[in-house]
Structure formats: C-alpha cells, structure tokens
Design a protein around this motif. Sequence first.
Motif, short mmCIF file in Angstrom:
data_model
loop_
_atom_site.label_atom_id
_atom_site.label_comp_id
_atom_site.label_asym_id
_atom_site.label_seq_id
_atom_site.Cartn_x
_atom_site.Cartn_y
_atom_site.Cartn_z
N ARG A 190 38.42 -41.93 -8.50
CA ARG A 190 37.93 -42.24 -7.45
C ARG A 190 37.28 -41.41 -6.55
NH1 ARG A 190 43.63 -44.24 -6.64
NH2 ARG A 190 43.80 -46.57 -7.55
N THR A 191 38.12 -40.31 -6.40
CA THR A 191 37.32 -39.11 -5.54
C THR A 191 35.34 -38.94 -5.90
OG1 THR A 191 39.38 -38.29 -4.99
CG2 THR A 191 37.57 -37.07 -4.69
N VAL A 192 35.59 -38.99 -7.26
CA VAL A 192 33.57 -38.84 -7.97
C VAL A 192 33.38 -39.58 -7.12
CG1 VAL A 192 32.78 -37.53 -9.79
CG2 VAL A 192 34.90 -36.92 -10.03
N LEU A 193 33.68 -41.09 -7.52
CA LEU A 193 32.33 -41.94 -7.10
C LEU A 193 32.70 -41.94 -5.89
CD1 LEU A 193 34.47 -44.46 -10.04
CD2 LEU A 193 32.12 -42.93 -10.76
N ARG A 194 33.48 -41.67 -5.34
CA ARG A 194 33.08 -41.77 -3.62
C ARG A 194 32.27 -41.21 -3.61
NH1 ARG A 194 38.18 -42.60 -2.49
NH2 ARG A 194 38.65 -40.74 -2.38
N ALA A 195 32.82 -39.70 -3.69
CA ALA A 195 31.64 -38.82 -2.89
C ALA A 195 30.74 -38.03 -4.01
CB ALA A 195 32.66 -37.53 -3.71
N ILE A 196 30.57 -38.92 -5.33
CA ILE A 196 28.95 -38.54 -5.41
C ILE A 196 28.20 -39.33 -5.42
CG2 ILE A 196 28.06 -37.41 -8.19
CD1 ILE A 196 29.81 -35.67 -6.19
N PRO A 197 27.14 -39.38 -5.40
CA PRO A 197 25.85 -40.62 -4.75
C PRO A 197 25.82 -41.12 -6.23
CG PRO A 197 25.35 -38.64 -3.47
CD PRO A 197 26.43 -38.08 -4.78
N ASP A 198 25.34 -40.28 -7.29
CA ASP A 198 25.12 -40.89 -8.66
C ASP A 198 25.91 -39.96 -9.90
OD1 ASP A 198 23.47 -42.01 -10.49
OD2 ASP A 198 21.58 -40.22 -10.57
N PRO A 199 27.38 -40.64 -9.65
CA PRO A 199 27.80 -39.88 -10.45
C PRO A 199 28.37 -39.98 -11.88
CG PRO A 199 28.89 -42.01 -9.79
CD PRO A 199 27.50 -42.24 -9.30
#
Length: 213
Positions: free
Chosen positions: A68-77
């Motif tokens: 969840r954190t990666v997908l929320r924090a990184i624009p192009d995950p």
Amino acid sequence: MTISVLLVDDEPLARAGLRAILDAQEGITVVGEAADGVSVVGEVKRLRPDVVAMDVRMPLLDGIEATRTVLRAIPDPPKILIITTFENDDYVYEALRAGADGFLLKRARPAEIANAVRTVAQGDSVLYPAAVRSLAAGRRNDSARAIVERADLTQREVAVLRLMTKGLSNAEIAADLYVGSETVKTHVSSILAKFGARDRTQAVIVAYESGFV
C-alpha cells in the motif's frame, strides 16, 4: 531489456537464494535488497526497480502495508510480486487486494521464479487460481457484485475475464480465443476501466468476490 528487481525479505538466506537464482537468469538483474517493509519506499525511489519481490510476513511493516505504501507514495510504481511460504495465506490475499501483481511460492523452482518476475514485468499477473478462489470464497460482497453488474461487459470481455481468473497471460488468452495479443490487451484494458481496477489482479479479485466465478 533487462528487468531490474529489488528483493525485500527479513531472512538473509532467503534474499541470498533469490539473488543467486535471479542473477543467473538472462535479462534479469537484482539491483538491491531490503530487510524490512519500512525500507521499501526509499529503496524504490533510489533504485527504480521494475519489480519488487517482497516477503508478505515481515517485522516492523509487513508486505501488505508495504505494498500500500509503495503504490501510494510512488507516482509510477514498480510491479510487486509477493513472496510466500503458503499459497493459502490470508496475508497473501490481502496483499493482492492492496495492489500486488501476484505471488510467488518460496518453494518454486528457479525457472518458475524467473518466469514469475518476467510475467509481472510485462503487465500480466501471477496467480494460483485454486488458492485465490479458496481465499475469496468467504469474501463475497455486494460491492464487488455491483461493480460487475454496472460494468455491462461484452460477451468477448466476459470470455477474457473468465480466462484471466484462471491465471492465463494475455498471450495464453489470445491463443485460447484465436485472436491477436493486442486484441486481448484492448479487452483487458476495457475490463479494468469498467471495473475501476488498477490492474488485472484487482479485476480478478472483483470477479471472485462478486460471484462471477
């Protein structure tokens, strides 16, 4: 094109084993490692991997919250491949619901591990249909059912979705339906748009929870 991978696992031996397997594969390179979910976002920003292979059960921050954190924090995950010991694991299902692109069994053979990385890197999902069906069985809900009903899928989209729930890739679906891969890709994109799903894994989960399959 070389696929870059970030390994995230609190067990050094597990990371070493995966690194040895993946670095031996043509077209795949491990660019970094992390020992817990807390470090993932920083490492993703620093290394920009194509795929994050992440243990689901970790101290401090597990694979669900790390996803969840990666997908929320990184624009192009990056694509996220969950690593698990047991396929019938509620943690795995929750990680998939959180946005992971599939999961990989720790006992998998080297060729299967490499294939899983390549599969998610190209936009397909890595699922074990029997396991997902079993985990989804007790999670049928009206919200998912309403999504499917509102989607008003075409007959061809229904056929494509049924094959997606079986874990087939775009190329395998194309072969099964005797159409081109680009045609399948168009149908998959349409299904995702109608479902409001981030990716094909999310669409498959909606299909199971709605009772579509």
